[in-house]
Design a protein around this motif. Structure first.
Motif, PDB file in Angstrom:
ATOM      1  N   ARG A 180     117.130   4.993 -55.403  1.00 23.30           N
ATOM      2  CA  ARG A 180     116.924   3.978 -54.363  1.00 23.30           C
ATOM      3  C   ARG A 180     116.878   4.626 -52.973  1.00 23.30           C
ATOM      4  NH1 ARG A 180     120.687  -1.319 -56.067  1.00 23.30           N
ATOM      5  NH2 ARG A 180     119.463  -1.863 -57.928  1.00 23.30           N
ATOM      6  N   VAL A 181     117.788   5.532 -52.700  1.00 25.42           N
ATOM      7  CA  VAL A 181     117.830   6.152 -51.378  1.00 25.42           C
ATOM      8  C   VAL A 181     116.584   6.997 -51.145  1.00 25.42           C
ATOM      9  CG1 VAL A 181     119.086   7.713 -49.849  1.00 25.42           C
ATOM     10  CG2 VAL A 181     120.353   6.127 -51.306  1.00 25.42           C
ATOM     11  N   LYS A 182     116.142   7.718 -52.163  1.00 21.94           N
ATOM     12  CA  LYS A 182     114.954   8.564 -52.012  1.00 21.94           C
ATOM     13  C   LYS A 182     113.689   7.724 -51.836  1.00 21.94           C
ATOM     14  CE  LYS A 182     115.845  11.092 -55.680  1.00 21.94           C
ATOM     15  NZ  LYS A 182     115.693  12.133 -56.730  1.00 21.94           N
ATOM     16  N   LYS A 183     113.602   6.603 -52.524  1.00 22.47           N
ATOM     17  CA  LYS A 183     112.458   5.707 -52.319  1.00 22.47           C
ATOM     18  C   LYS A 183     112.458   5.148 -50.902  1.00 22.47           C
ATOM     19  CE  LYS A 183     111.659   4.158 -57.089  1.00 22.47           C
ATOM     20  NZ  LYS A 183     111.777   3.022 -58.037  1.00 22.47           N
ATOM     21  N   PHE A 184     113.650   4.836 -50.399  1.00 17.84           N
ATOM     22  CA  PHE A 184     113.782   4.351 -49.024  1.00 17.84           C
ATOM     23  C   PHE A 184     113.296   5.411 -48.037  1.00 17.84           C
ATOM     24  CE2 PHE A 184     116.360   4.120 -45.138  1.00 17.84           C
ATOM     25  CZ  PHE A 184     116.077   2.844 -44.704  1.00 17.84           C
ATOM     26  N   LEU A 185     113.693   6.663 -48.240  1.00 19.38           N
ATOM     27  CA  LEU A 185     113.271   7.755 -47.353  1.00 19.38           C
ATOM     28  C   LEU A 185     111.763   7.971 -47.425  1.00 19.38           C
ATOM     29  CD1 LEU A 185     116.176  10.302 -47.966  1.00 19.38           C
ATOM     30  CD2 LEU A 185     115.775   8.949 -45.894  1.00 19.38           C
ATOM     31  N   ASP A 186     111.191   7.861 -48.617  1.00 16.37           N
ATOM     32  CA  ASP A 186     109.742   7.990 -48.762  1.00 16.37           C
ATOM     33  C   ASP A 186     109.010   6.918 -47.958  1.00 16.37           C
ATOM     34  OD1 ASP A 186     109.668  10.226 -50.389  1.00 16.37           O
ATOM     35  OD2 ASP A 186     109.748   9.077 -52.250  1.00 16.37           O
ATOM     36  N   THR A 187     109.545   5.710 -47.990  1.00 18.53           N
ATOM     37  CA  THR A 187     108.920   4.602 -47.255  1.00 18.53           C
ATOM     38  C   THR A 187     109.017   4.816 -45.758  1.00 18.53           C
ATOM     39  OG1 THR A 187     109.434   3.064 -49.054  1.00 18.53           O
ATOM     40  CG2 THR A 187     108.955   2.098 -46.900  1.00 18.53           C
ATOM     41  N   ILE A 188     110.177   5.274 -45.275  1.00 16.74           N
ATOM     42  CA  ILE A 188     110.357   5.582 -43.852  1.00 16.74           C
ATOM     43  C   ILE A 188     109.373   6.656 -43.409  1.00 16.74           C
ATOM     44  CG2 ILE A 188     111.923   6.644 -42.179  1.00 16.74           C
ATOM     45  CD1 ILE A 188     112.671   3.797 -42.765  1.00 16.74           C
ATOM     46  N   GLN A 189     109.158   7.639 -44.241  1.00 13.65           N
ATOM     47  CA  GLN A 189     108.280   8.761 -43.884  1.00 13.65           C
ATOM     48  C   GLN A 189     106.848   8.303 -43.652  1.00 13.65           C
ATOM     49  OE1 GLN A 189     108.339  12.008 -46.706  1.00 13.65           O
ATOM     50  NE2 GLN A 189     106.881  13.228 -45.533  1.00 13.65           N
ATOM     51  N   TYR A 190     106.418   7.276 -44.390  1.00 19.55           N
ATOM     52  CA  TYR A 190     105.029   6.811 -44.283  1.00 19.55           C
ATOM     53  C   TYR A 190     104.953   5.330 -43.890  1.00 19.55           C
ATOM     54  CZ  TYR A 190     104.137  11.230 -46.620  1.00 19.55           C
ATOM     55  OH  TYR A 190     104.093  12.568 -46.932  1.00 19.55           O
ATOM     56  N   LEU A 191     105.893   4.892 -43.077  1.00 17.59           N
ATOM     57  CA  LEU A 191     105.965   3.494 -42.676  1.00 17.59           C
ATOM     58  C   LEU A 191     104.783   3.097 -41.799  1.00 17.59           C
ATOM     59  CD1 LEU A 191     107.906   1.015 -42.891  1.00 17.59           C
ATOM     60  CD2 LEU A 191     108.889   1.766 -40.713  1.00 17.59           C
ATOM     61  N   TYR A 192     104.340   1.858 -41.955  1.00 15.89           N
ATOM     62  CA  TYR A 192     103.299   1.315 -41.096  1.00 15.89           C
ATOM     63  C   TYR A 192     103.622  -0.153 -40.799  1.00 15.89           C
ATOM     64  CZ  TYR A 192     101.435  -0.583 -45.497  1.00 15.89           C
ATOM     65  OH  TYR A 192     101.306  -1.249 -46.707  1.00 15.89           O
ATOM     66  N   ARG A 193     102.890  -0.712 -39.857  1.00 10.68           N
ATOM     67  CA  ARG A 193     103.117  -2.111 -39.468  1.00 10.68           C
ATOM     68  C   ARG A 193     101.791  -2.785 -39.167  1.00 10.68           C
ATOM     69  NH1 ARG A 193     106.571  -5.896 -37.968  1.00 10.68           N
ATOM     70  NH2 ARG A 193     106.320  -7.092 -36.057  1.00 10.68           N
ATOM     71  N   ASP A 194     101.539  -3.920 -39.817  1.00 11.85           N
ATOM     72  CA  ASP A 194     100.342  -4.709 -39.560  1.00 11.85           C
ATOM     73  C   ASP A 194     100.631  -5.743 -38.481  1.00 11.85           C
ATOM     74  OD1 ASP A 194      98.944  -3.362 -41.516  1.00 11.85           O
ATOM     75  OD2 ASP A 194      99.407  -4.802 -43.088  1.00 11.85           O
ATOM     76  N   ILE A 195      99.817  -5.744 -37.428  1.00 11.09           N
ATOM     77  CA  ILE A 195     100.023  -6.692 -36.336  1.00 11.09           C
ATOM     78  C   ILE A 195      98.716  -6.935 -35.590  1.00 11.09           C
ATOM     79  CG2 ILE A 195     100.786  -4.807 -34.801  1.00 11.09           C
ATOM     80  CD1 ILE A 195     102.653  -6.937 -33.459  1.00 11.09           C
ATOM     81  N   LYS A 196      98.361  -8.189 -35.436  1.00 10.86           N
ATOM     82  CA  LYS A 196      97.184  -8.595 -34.674  1.00 10.86           C
ATOM     83  C   LYS A 196      95.915  -7.853 -35.115  1.00 10.86           C
ATOM     84  CE  LYS A 196      99.475 -10.336 -30.544  1.00 10.86           C
ATOM     85  NZ  LYS A 196      98.967 -11.717 -30.680  1.00 10.86           N
ATOM     86  N   GLY A 197      95.706  -7.785 -36.417  1.00  4.90           N
ATOM     87  CA  GLY A 197      94.494  -7.177 -36.943  1.00  4.90           C
ATOM     88  C   GLY A 197      94.495  -5.662 -36.956  1.00  4.90           C
ATOM     89  N   ARG A 198      95.615  -5.043 -36.532  1.00  2.00           N
ATOM     90  CA  ARG A 198      95.727  -3.589 -36.504  1.00  2.00           C
ATOM     91  C   ARG A 198      96.760  -3.127 -37.538  1.00  2.00           C
ATOM     92  NH1 ARG A 198      98.599  -2.508 -32.447  1.00  2.00           N
ATOM     93  NH2 ARG A 198      98.863  -4.591 -31.543  1.00  2.00           N
ATOM     94  N   GLU A 200      99.389  -0.228 -37.523  1.00  5.12           N
ATOM     95  CA  GLU A 200      99.994   0.824 -36.719  1.00  5.12           C
ATOM     96  C   GLU A 200     100.772   1.802 -37.599  1.00  5.12           C
ATOM     97  OE1 GLU A 200      99.822   1.562 -33.427  1.00  5.12           O
ATOM     98  OE2 GLU A 200      98.330  -0.028 -33.224  1.00  5.12           O
ATOM     99  N   ASN A 201     100.535   3.078 -37.383  1.00  3.16           N
ATOM    100  CA  ASN A 201     101.198   4.139 -38.133  1.00  3.16           C
ATOM    101  C   ASN A 201     102.566   4.422 -37.508  1.00  3.16           C
ATOM    102  OD1 ASN A 201     101.947   6.393 -39.559  1.00  3.16           O
ATOM    103  ND2 ASN A 201     100.280   7.696 -38.845  1.00  3.16           N
ATOM    104  N   LEU A 202     103.647   4.121 -38.236  1.00  5.05           N
ATOM    105  CA  LEU A 202     105.000   4.354 -37.736  1.00  5.05           C
ATOM    106  C   LEU A 202     105.625   5.607 -38.345  1.00  5.05           C
ATOM    107  CD1 LEU A 202     106.504   0.723 -37.709  1.00  5.05           C
ATOM    108  CD2 LEU A 202     104.879   1.797 -36.129  1.00  5.05           C
ATOM    109  N   SER A 203     104.799   6.455 -38.946  1.00  7.21           N
ATOM    110  CA  SER A 203     105.304   7.718 -39.490  1.00  7.21           C
ATOM    111  C   SER A 203     105.859   8.576 -38.357  1.00  7.21           C
ATOM    112  CB  SER A 203     104.183   8.476 -40.195  1.00  7.21           C
ATOM    113  OG  SER A 203     103.755   7.795 -41.348  1.00  7.21           O
TER     114      SER A 203
END
Length: 292
Positions: A180-198, A200-203
């Motif tokens: 679980r912790v490693k999956k969480f870290l993987d998600t943080i490493q490649y996190l993104y956010r969808d907003i107003k048609g964009r 955004e890369n939060l990596s």
């Protein structure tokens, strides 16, 4: 002493990633002010959590509103639903004829800070219309304005490794805890956010942290940006302040982003951001391996 506190402070580059309440026809960014009266936009920890849970596929924890408030269902448990294992819960039972309503709570094991911009907001506005659609039927087009900012943002995660997967008498296997912790870290490493048609890369383009004896977010609010360069002296001072921090801190940076790229690699021994996440996942395996 056992090193059961994992913390990581990260910097990413993004544009206008969290909006608050609008004023008239102006959509406003979430912002906070400092003593200098400068304003800094931020992405709330709730917004970050939403994206993390969604991208992990953990947004399936059942909820109900029988208590009068939308909360996690009383039947939800940490074994079946990692979301409440990591971020806690409050489950309130409805009042019956012979009993009072009660609340069962679990404090967060994984904590997120707000992602606050490292550069002040400069009152930039985007002018918007729907003239493309309006012209199709010779209609009046609507006019709106939206606050915009492109900036580096910094936020911190902290994890109590000893509390993952443990809730009263219920406990999951050490293998599942580590997974679980490693999956969480993987998600943080490649996190993104969808907003107003964009999208955004939060990596992260910069990361600093490790696994420590103290469960303290050592580098939270300690990353500052000056003329495109990260202040290394402040970070170096924290690292040198304690043997545990000095021996267990790893630093990563994406080449070519910051003006003092060479200094970060020389002074803080920065490697790549990917190397930091590899090291943290190795630390997670070592911690839970020792728990067997």
């Amino acid at each position: 002493m056992i090193r059961n506190g994992l913390t990581l402070t990260m910097v990413f580059l993004a544009e206008s990633a969290n909006y608050g309440e609008g004023v008239g026809n102006i959509t406003t960014l979430k912002k906070l002010s400092r003593g200098t009266y400068e304003q800094y936009s931020y992405i709330s920890r709730q917004a970050l959590r939403y994206n993390i849970i969604q991208q992990l596929g953990w947004d399936t924890t059942p909820v109900d509103g029988k208590s009068g408030v939308v909360q996690f269902a009383p039947t939800a448990n940490i074994k079946d639903y990692p979301e409440i294992d990591f971020f806690g819960y409050m489950k309130t039972s409805a009042k019956g004829e012979d009993k009072k309503g009660g609340a069962d709570t679990r404090s967060a094991v994984v904590r997120l800070s707000n992602a606050v911009s490292l550069e002040p907001y400069q009152s930039d506005l985007e002018f918007l219309t729907n003239i493309g659609l309006a012209k199709r039927q010779d209609l009046d087009n609507a006019i709106a304005q939206s606050e915009i900012q492109k900036s580096f943002y910094s936020y911190t995660i902290t994890i109590d490794l000893d509390r993952i997967g443990v809730d009263g008498d219920l406990e999951i296997s050490v293998e599942e805890k580590a997974d679980r912790v490693k999956k969480f870290l993987d998600t943080i490493q490649y996190l993104y956010r969808d907003i107003k048609g964009r999208r955004e890369n939060l990596s992260p383009v910069f990361a600093i942290g490790g696994r420590y004896i103290r469960k303290n977010p050592f580098f939270e609010n300690r990353v500052s940006l000056e003329n495109g360069a990260i202040n290394t002296k402040m970070l170096e001072e924290i690292i040198e302040s304690d043997e545990d921090i000095k021996n267990n801190t790893c630093v990563g940076v994406v080449t070519g982003i910051f003006q003092n790229d060479a200094e970060l690699k020389d002074t803080l021994h920065a490697k790549t951001v990917a190397d930091v996440f590899k090291q943290l996942k190795k630390e997670v395996d070592e911690y839970y391996g020792a728990s067997n």
